[in-house]
Write a protein that holds these residues in place. Structure first.
Motif, PDB file in Angstrom:
ATOM      1  N   UNK A 249       0.854  -1.204   0.000  1.00  0.00           N
ATOM      2  CA  UNK A 249       0.000   0.000   0.000  1.00  0.00           C
ATOM      3  C   UNK A 249       0.884   1.246   0.000  1.00  0.00           C
ATOM      4  N   UNK A 250       1.971   1.185   0.769  1.00  0.00           N
ATOM      5  CA  UNK A 250       2.927   2.313   0.780  1.00  0.00           C
ATOM      6  C   UNK A 250       3.439   2.581  -0.633  1.00  0.00           C
ATOM      7  N   UNK A 251       3.711   1.507  -1.307  1.00  0.00           N
ATOM      8  CA  UNK A 251       4.220   1.668  -2.688  1.00  0.00           C
ATOM      9  C   UNK A 251       3.157   2.307  -3.587  1.00  0.00           C
ATOM     10  N   UNK A 252       1.904   1.881  -3.391  1.00  0.00           N
ATOM     11  CA  UNK A 252       0.810   2.477  -4.180  1.00  0.00           C
ATOM     12  C   UNK A 252       0.703   3.965  -3.879  1.00  0.00           C
ATOM     13  N   UNK A 253       0.861   4.300  -2.583  1.00  0.00           N
ATOM     14  CA  UNK A 253       0.803   5.718  -2.177  1.00  0.00           C
ATOM     15  C   UNK A 253       1.909   6.496  -2.888  1.00  0.00           C
ATOM     16  N   UNK A 254       3.079   5.888  -2.916  1.00  0.00           N
ATOM     17  CA  UNK A 254       4.222   6.537  -3.573  1.00  0.00           C
ATOM     18  C   UNK A 254       3.929   6.776  -5.063  1.00  0.00           C
ATOM     19  N   UNK A 255       3.344   5.766  -5.681  1.00  0.00           N
ATOM     20  CA  UNK A 255       3.038   5.888  -7.120  1.00  0.00           C
ATOM     21  C   UNK A 255       2.012   6.986  -7.368  1.00  0.00           C
ATOM     22  N   UNK A 256       1.000   7.062  -6.464  1.00  0.00           N
ATOM     23  CA  UNK A 256      -0.025   8.108  -6.620  1.00  0.00           C
ATOM     24  C   UNK A 256       0.611   9.488  -6.491  1.00  0.00           C
ATOM     25  N   UNK A 257       1.501   9.620  -5.509  1.00  0.00           N
ATOM     26  CA  UNK A 257       2.158  10.926  -5.304  1.00  0.00           C
ATOM     27  C   UNK A 257       2.983  11.321  -6.526  1.00  0.00           C
ATOM     28  N   UNK A 258       3.643  10.326  -7.039  1.00  0.00           N
ATOM     29  CA  UNK A 258       4.462  10.592  -8.252  1.00  0.00           C
ATOM     30  C   UNK A 258       3.574  11.073  -9.391  1.00  0.00           C
ATOM     31  N   UNK A 259       2.408  10.408  -9.528  1.00  0.00           N
ATOM     32  CA  UNK A 259       1.488  10.764 -10.618  1.00  0.00           C
ATOM     33  C   UNK A 259       0.988  12.186 -10.435  1.00  0.00           C
ATOM     34  N   UNK A 260       0.687  12.538  -9.178  1.00  0.00           N
ATOM     35  CA  UNK A 260       0.198  13.901  -8.912  1.00  0.00           C
ATOM     36  C   UNK A 260       1.270  14.931  -9.240  1.00  0.00           C
ATOM     37  N   UNK A 261       2.475  14.619  -8.802  1.00  0.00           N
ATOM     38  CA  UNK A 261       3.595  15.533  -9.031  1.00  0.00           C
ATOM     39  C   UNK A 261       3.794  15.772 -10.523  1.00  0.00           C
ATOM     40  N   UNK A 262       3.668  14.703 -11.268  1.00  0.00           N
ATOM     41  CA  UNK A 262       3.896  14.791 -12.708  1.00  0.00           C
ATOM     42  C   UNK A 262       2.872  15.732 -13.353  1.00  0.00           C
ATOM     43  N   UNK A 263       1.599  15.556 -12.953  1.00  0.00           N
ATOM     44  CA  UNK A 263       0.557  16.420 -13.533  1.00  0.00           C
ATOM     45  C   UNK A 263       0.774  17.867 -13.100  1.00  0.00           C
ATOM     46  N   UNK A 264       1.100  18.019 -11.797  1.00  0.00           N
ATOM     47  CA  UNK A 264       1.267  19.389 -11.284  1.00  0.00           C
ATOM     48  C   UNK A 264       2.460  20.092 -11.920  1.00  0.00           C
ATOM     49  N   UNK A 265       3.451  19.315 -12.299  1.00  0.00           N
ATOM     50  CA  UNK A 265       4.641  19.952 -12.881  1.00  0.00           C
ATOM     51  C   UNK A 265       4.383  20.437 -14.305  1.00  0.00           C
ATOM     52  N   UNK A 266       3.416  19.847 -14.972  1.00  0.00           N
ATOM     53  CA  UNK A 266       3.226  20.272 -16.371  1.00  0.00           C
ATOM     54  C   UNK A 266       2.081  21.279 -16.545  1.00  0.00           C
ATOM     55  N   UNK A 267       1.218  21.446 -15.465  1.00  0.00           N
ATOM     56  CA  UNK A 267       0.106  22.411 -15.595  1.00  0.00           C
ATOM     57  C   UNK A 267       0.222  23.449 -14.471  1.00  0.00           C
TER      58      UNK A 267
ATOM     59  N   UNK B 288      -6.208  11.758  -6.276  1.00  0.00           N
ATOM     60  CA  UNK B 288      -6.321  12.309  -4.911  1.00  0.00           C
ATOM     61  C   UNK B 288      -7.270  11.449  -4.076  1.00  0.00           C
ATOM     62  N   UNK B 289      -8.366  11.057  -4.732  1.00  0.00           N
ATOM     63  CA  UNK B 289      -9.354  10.222  -4.065  1.00  0.00           C
ATOM     64  C   UNK B 289      -8.724   8.884  -3.667  1.00  0.00           C
ATOM     65  N   UNK B 290      -7.995   8.273  -4.642  1.00  0.00           N
ATOM     66  CA  UNK B 290      -7.334   6.983  -4.388  1.00  0.00           C
ATOM     67  C   UNK B 290      -6.320   7.128  -3.248  1.00  0.00           C
ATOM     68  N   UNK B 291      -5.630   8.254  -3.252  1.00  0.00           N
ATOM     69  CA  UNK B 291      -4.615   8.490  -2.229  1.00  0.00           C
ATOM     70  C   UNK B 291      -5.249   8.552  -0.838  1.00  0.00           C
ATOM     71  N   UNK B 292      -6.389   9.234  -0.753  1.00  0.00           N
ATOM     72  CA  UNK B 292      -7.012   9.342   0.576  1.00  0.00           C
ATOM     73  C   UNK B 292      -7.521   7.966   1.022  1.00  0.00           C
ATOM     74  N   UNK B 293      -8.037   7.164   0.047  1.00  0.00           N
ATOM     75  CA  UNK B 293      -8.480   5.808   0.413  1.00  0.00           C
ATOM     76  C   UNK B 293      -7.282   4.974   0.871  1.00  0.00           C
TER      77      UNK B 293
END
Ligand SMILES: Nc1nc2c(ncn2[C@@H]2O[C@H](COP(=O)(O)OP(=O)(O)OP(=O)(O)O)[C@@H](O)[C@H]2O)c(=O)[nH]1
Length: 696
Positions: free
Chosen positions: A488-506, A554-559
């Protein structure tokens, strides 16, 4: 005679040395070449008839359609100890051909392989004739000079024939200029070519053919004239074909020739040379003398080639010893070694890690599908609705156990093994051996294919019980709890990475506005299409998709945070509450499936593959290989091929050098004997005898 014989043998070896070496040395002028007798003349001047009379066999192709299109390099080998007469085409690798009509047909086919538009080719045909009736000679038959080209022939043909002949007329070759008695010598193309290449006429023998077609006086005049003087003189022959043949051809020819000259007393005078017999003797003598003169040059040339070859071997290969067999054995040993290393690194623990990794990714997929995308999962932490979540856990477990674990895990291991074999053969030296590479992949594939279905069945059978009931020991549960928390920690890490990626380009503000827009739209319970349509004016479809994706993550991350908390809570400390801790439970299932799958994959597939691979390698690629196949294998590697060629070249040159030493020693001894007899014994005390081959 002996000298010519020995040198012809040496020349046969040198020929292969020349072929192995620089292609540019192939044509006439190589220093490694010994003299040959080159037969030239106009078309239909009687060249073939003269050659056949010398050999004593009818073996050259006949016809009006320009049947001599390539040089025929003819070596005659006298075999006094045997009655057998046969020919060999070394280039074709044909066995002894005793039927001379077959030799004639083969020569015809080889000549006709040159197209009519091309008309002539400089690629020689090699023919060796062994017989007790032939002298040791080396002759080259060339296409006849033509005066005019016919409609089908290219206009440049005349020049091409001339150039081809010219390349053979260089030193040290002897020119046999064939002129028909019914043509004026002033028009003889053969004599013109001879004068261009041998202006002093010291290495040209004139042959006047078809003497029977001219008046005897005219013929005698041609044979003795001084307008076109040749040191070696002219010889008149009659090689008229005999209509009714009985017995051997040369006998017939010589008989009819003898009858002809016997009938005409004009030819019986000093200085007139006549007859095929005289011609044969002259050729033997002239060639032997020429060979003797060339010997010293040949020794120098072979020595310098040998030195050069030794130097190349030293500089490029540091005198390293290698043979096709040793190279092949080393290459296959290298592959076996790589395989051994792989085998040591890929045992049961590695296999289990791979299978478990795959199954855990399946666990994550099942969790995402049945839990993390389920809006009710937020209540799972509150341990509500027992029935529903028990049912959901059964579904999740079934999804995992019935997902074709046997097929997937076996296929995964097969792919892994094949990938590893590909890596092993995609390296030196196998990059040079595509067929070997393909053979290795092929037999690896066959071993694995034969084992695939039995392994899948075994694995499926062994995991069957887990489809119905899973017993969990407490230590298994606590390990699974830890592992699933890490997942689950790894999934959290992946979600954070995905968020960062989107935030960095927009830009932040833009993304937030778009997210707000999507949220509002969802609140209004708009459909996906409506979201796109409503936002079209304000936001680009791409931005809206990114905003939706960000909200989902974000939703997945909170779950996931909730699930992590739940997994760490005391409620998930034991397997009793497994319906509220699906991640840990599914991990226990995955662990058990992996254990059993690995047990059988290892036994059914892996062990067998490890056992069979080296044996198949030997059986397919090592045993039963002919020397030729081993050589071809080694030559595919350019560096090794070059090294082997150089080593073979050195070996041949050393052999030639030894034989030349022996020949020169014999020659020197015989000349010393001659010298002693001519100087009435005084030479035995002469200390200043001039050795004919000072280089040795
Ligand atoms: N009368 C007579 N005819 C001969 C003699 N020698 C050859 N011929 C004939 O002359 C023709 C040409 O002879 P070839 O030996 O084929 O001549 P060639 O120079 O090899 O011919 P190409 O290969 O076409 O250049 C043949 O018909 C032979 O039979 C001879 O001494 N006397």
């Amino acid at each position: 005679m002996e000298l010519t014989k020995r040198l012809l043998e040496i020349q046969t070896i040198l020929k292969t040395v020349r072929q192995d070496g620089d292609e540019s040395k192939e044509s006439g002028g190589s220093a490694l070449q010994l003299p040959s007798i080159v037969v030239i003349g106009s078309q239909s001047s009687g060249k073939s008839s003269v050659l056949e009379a010398i050999v004593g066999q009818e073996f050259l192709p006949k016809g009006t359609n320009m049947v001599t299109r390539r040089p025929v390099e003819l070596t005659l080998i006298n075999t006094p100890e045997s009655d057998e007469e046969y020919g060999e085409f070394p280039q074709l690798g044909l066995d002894r051909i005793r039927d001379f009509r077959r030799i004639q047909r083969t020569l015809y086919d080889l000549n006709m392989s040159v197209s009519e538009t091309e008309c002539v080719s400089d690629k020689p045909v090699e023919l060796r004739i062994y017989s007790p009736h032939v002298p040791d000679l080396r002759l080259v038959d060339l296409p006849g000079y033509i005066q005019v080209v016919n409609r089908k022939q290219p206009p440049v043909l005349r020049q091409r024939i001339r150039d081809l002949c010219e390349s053979y007329l260089k030193q040290p070759n002897i020119i046999l200029a064939v002129c028909a008695a019914d043509v004026d010598l002033a028009n003889s193309e053969a004599l013109k070519a001879s004068r261009r290449n041998d202006p002093l006429g010291v290495r040209t023998i004139g042959v006047i053919t078809k003497v029977d077609t001219a008046e005897p006086d005219t013929a005698v005049h041609m044979l003795t004239q001084n307008d076109y003087p040749l040191h070696l003189g002219y010889i008149g022959v009659v090689c008229k074909p005999v209509k009714e043949r009985v017995g051997r051809v040369p006998h017939e020819i010589v008989l009819s020739e003898a009858q002809y000259f016997g009938r005409h007393s004009e030819f019986q005078q000093p200085g007139v040379q006549i007859g095929v017999g005289t011609l044969r003797r002259k050729l033997v003598r002239v060639l032997e003398e020429s060979m003797r003169r060339s010997l010293s040059n040949l020794v120098d040339a072979v020595r310098s080639e040998l030195e050069e070859t030794r130097y190349q071997i030293k500089v490029h290969y540091n005198d390293e010893r290698i043979s096709p067999e040793s190279y092949m054995a080393e290459s296959l040993d290298a592959l076996k070694q790589r395989f051994k290393v792989f085998q040591q690194q890929f045992g049961k623990p590695q296999l289990r890690a791979e299978v478990q990794r795959w199954l855990e990714s399946q666990v994550m997929n099942v969790c995402a599908e049945l839990y993390w995308s389920n809006p009710g999962v937020r209540d799972l932490s509150n341990h509500s609705d027992d029935m529903y979540w028990s049912h959901q856990l059964d579904r999740a477990s079934a999804l995992l156990t019935k997902s074709g674990v046997g097929r997937w895990t076996t296929q995964m291991v097969v792919d892994l093994l094949m990938d590893s074999v590909v890596t092993m053969v995609d390296n030196e030296p196998f990059v040079h051996h595509p067929e070997t590479r393909a053979a290795v992949l092929n037999f690896s594939h066959t071993i694995l294919r034969n084992k695939y279905h039995p392994t899948v069945d075994q694995v499926e059978n062994t995991i069957k019980p887990f489809k119905y009931e899973i017993e969990i020991e407490s230590h298994e549960w606590s390990k699974a709890r830890k592992r699933s928390t890490a997942l689950v920690d790894n999934e959290i890490r992946l979600c954070r990475q995905a968020l960062k990626k989107t935030q960095s380009k927009i830009p932040r503000k833009q993304l937030q506005q778009a997210m707000q827009f999507v949220r509002n739209a969802e609140k209004r319970e708009s459909t996906q299409t409506n979201v796109d349509e409503m936002g079209y004016a304000q936001f680009s479809p791409r931005l809206l998709r990114d905003a939706q994706h960000t909200l989902m993550v974000q939703d997945r991350l909170s779950i996931l945070h909730l699930r992590r908390k739940a997994l760490m809570s005391s409620a998930c400390a034991s397997a009793e509450n497994k319906r509220f801790c699906p991640e840990a439970f599914l991990d226990v299932v995955a662990e058990k499936l992996a254990y059993n799958a690995v047990l059988f994959i290892n036994y059914e597939l892996l062990q067998d593959f490890f056992f069979q691979f080296p044996r198949e390698l030997d059986a397919n690629l090592y045993y039963g290989k002919t020397l030729q196949q081993t050589r071809e294998f080694a030559s595919q590697n350019p560096r090794i091929g070059q090294q082997l060629r150089l080593l073979e070249r050195r070996q041949k040159l050393e052999l030639v050098m030894t034989r030349l030493h022996e020949l020169v020693r014999q020659q020197t001894a015989s000349e010393q004997r001659d010298y002693r007899t001519t100087t009435d014994g005084a030479s035995s005390s002469s200390p200043t005898y001039n050795r004919p081959f000072p280089g040795l």
